[in-house]
Structure formats: structure tokens, C-alpha cells
Design a protein around this motif. Sequence first.
Motif, PDB file in Angstrom:
ATOM      1  N   ALA A  62       9.757 100.587 -44.748  1.00 13.11           N
ATOM      2  CA  ALA A  62      10.492  99.818 -45.761  1.00 13.11           C
ATOM      3  C   ALA A  62      11.779  99.242 -45.182  1.00 13.11           C
ATOM      4  O   ALA A  62      12.138  98.089 -45.472  1.00 13.11           O
ATOM      5  N   VAL A  63      12.474 100.017 -44.363  1.00 13.41           N
ATOM      6  CA  VAL A  63      13.705  99.500 -43.752  1.00 13.41           C
ATOM      7  C   VAL A  63      13.364  98.365 -42.791  1.00 13.41           C
ATOM      8  O   VAL A  63      14.060  97.350 -42.746  1.00 13.41           O
ATOM      9  N   TYR A  64      12.271  98.503 -42.045  1.00 14.70           N
ATOM     10  CA  TYR A  64      11.866  97.438 -41.124  1.00 14.70           C
ATOM     11  C   TYR A  64      11.518  96.165 -41.896  1.00 14.70           C
ATOM     12  O   TYR A  64      11.968  95.075 -41.541  1.00 14.70           O
ATOM     13  N   ILE A  65      10.730  96.304 -42.947  1.00 17.34           N
ATOM     14  CA  ILE A  65      10.376  95.133 -43.752  1.00 17.34           C
ATOM     15  C   ILE A  65      11.625  94.527 -44.386  1.00 17.34           C
ATOM     16  O   ILE A  65      11.778  93.299 -44.439  1.00 17.34           O
ATOM     17  N   GLY A  66      12.530  95.383 -44.848  1.00 16.48           N
ATOM     18  CA  GLY A  66      13.781  94.876 -45.408  1.00 16.48           C
ATOM     19  C   GLY A  66      14.580  94.080 -44.396  1.00 16.48           C
ATOM     20  O   GLY A  66      15.145  93.030 -44.713  1.00 16.48           O
ATOM     21  N   HIS A  67      14.612  94.576 -43.158  1.00 20.63           N
ATOM     22  CA  HIS A  67      15.311  93.834 -42.106  1.00 20.63           C
ATOM     23  C   HIS A  67      14.649  92.482 -41.859  1.00 20.63           C
ATOM     24  O   HIS A  67      15.342  91.476 -41.674  1.00 20.63           O
ATOM     25  N   LEU A  68      13.326  92.460 -41.859  1.00 20.37           N
ATOM     26  CA  LEU A  68      12.626  91.193 -41.637  1.00 20.37           C
ATOM     27  C   LEU A  68      12.858  90.214 -42.790  1.00 20.37           C
ATOM     28  O   LEU A  68      13.050  89.012 -42.557  1.00 20.37           O
ATOM     29  N   VAL A  69      12.853  90.721 -44.005  1.00 20.25           N
ATOM     30  CA  VAL A  69      13.128  89.848 -45.156  1.00 20.25           C
ATOM     31  C   VAL A  69      14.541  89.283 -45.061  1.00 20.25           C
ATOM     32  O   VAL A  69      14.774  88.087 -45.266  1.00 20.25           O
ATOM     33  N   GLY A  70      15.498  90.141 -44.727  1.00 17.80           N
ATOM     34  CA  GLY A  70      16.876  89.673 -44.569  1.00 17.80           C
ATOM     35  C   GLY A  70      17.011  88.661 -43.450  1.00 17.80           C
ATOM     36  O   GLY A  70      17.703  87.644 -43.599  1.00 17.80           O
ATOM     37  N   GLU A  71      16.352  88.938 -42.344  1.00 20.56           N
ATOM     38  CA  GLU A  71      16.389  88.006 -41.202  1.00 20.56           C
ATOM     39  C   GLU A  71      15.775  86.667 -41.586  1.00 20.56           C
ATOM     40  O   GLU A  71      16.291  85.612 -41.224  1.00 20.56           O
ATOM     41  N   ALA A  72      14.684  86.696 -42.350  1.00 24.26           N
ATOM     42  CA  ALA A  72      14.050  85.453 -42.786  1.00 24.26           C
ATOM     43  C   ALA A  72      14.939  84.698 -43.764  1.00 24.26           C
ATOM     44  O   ALA A  72      15.000  83.456 -43.722  1.00 24.26           O
ATOM     45  N   MET A  73      15.635  85.405 -44.633  1.00 25.67           N
ATOM     46  CA  MET A  73      16.553  84.728 -45.563  1.00 25.67           C
ATOM     47  C   MET A  73      17.682  84.040 -44.803  1.00 25.67           C
ATOM     48  O   MET A  73      18.030  82.893 -45.090  1.00 25.67           O
ATOM     49  N   ILE A  74      18.241  84.752 -43.835  1.00 27.38           N
ATOM     50  CA  ILE A  74      19.337  84.183 -43.038  1.00 27.38           C
ATOM     51  C   ILE A  74      18.837  82.994 -42.226  1.00 27.38           C
ATOM     52  O   ILE A  74      19.485  81.940 -42.161  1.00 27.38           O
TER      53      ILE A  74
END
Length: 164
Positions: free
Chosen positions: A100-112
Motif C-alpha cells: 500500500a505504501v508503494y502504491i501510494g508513492h506511485l500514485v503521488g509520483e504520478a500526480m506530481i
Amino acid sequence: MSQSAPPPPYEQQPQPSDAVPYAPPVPPAPQKDNVALGLVAALGAALVAAALYGVVIGLTKHEIGWAAVGVGFVIGLAAGKVGGRNPALAVAGAMLALGAVYIGHLVGEAMIGADSVGVSFSKLIFQHFGLVQDAWKEDADPLTFLFFGLAAFAAFSGTKKAAA
């Protein structure tokens, strides 16, 4: 017809403790031990927590440690409350917290990235997922991996505490 005597006053009526000299102890509530249901609850919590964590990262443009701990704790809480005391749930919760933390990081990276490049979030994450992963690898530092560990620990200990 005979009349019966009126009942004695309330104070003089036999009390339940007087009537039964020994009352057996109440058995403890049965422990819930539903591993499958606990895993489903933990998976659902992991998906929701990953999305929220990604949004926090995307909006703030920073990783936030307490949010990673919250991700892990929510997953552990769901697994323990629904699934019970099975030790497999604590381990599965920790693994789900890492994901979940990894997916959260990817979602955040994609938003940025979507913000800076000027494309839509969905196009970037679904059509150029490799670019998102490469950007995450470049941005990852030791603190990132500390957050992974904190989330896994929070999920593991949260599962045990919630099941108690």
C-alpha cells in the motif's frame, strides 16, 4: 376461598444471589478467527489507504512519515478486528502495508508528474507506468524505505492490538 398473605416488603424478598448459592462463571466470548475475512478486510483497507496516501503525497509533494504509519495501522486494525488473533493476519497485514505504501508513492509520483508535464493523471499512470516507476526510483532515498518499515511495523502491531 382463602386469601393469601400479602407479599413481604421489597427488602425482604429473596434476592437472586440469595436464591442460588453458586452461579457458574460466564464463559468468555468465542474468539473470532476468520482468516479469510480478515484478509479481505485488510486488502480493502490497503487499497483505500494507498489511494489516500498517494493523494497526500501528490498534494503536498512530500512523503509524510506519520501518514505511512497511519496506512499500516489502518490495515492492521482492519485485519485484527475482522479476522481475529491468527498470526498469519499480522504478517499479511505487514506485507499489505508495504504494498500500500508503494502504491501510494506511485500514485503521488504520478500526480506530481502529471502536474509538471501537463497530462492527465490517468494517462500517465495507466499508459506510462514505467516512467512513473523510474521517477519513483530516482526520488527514493533512505527515508522512503524507513517509511516502508514503519508502515509494516504499524500493521503488524496494529493487527495484534486490534485482535486483543
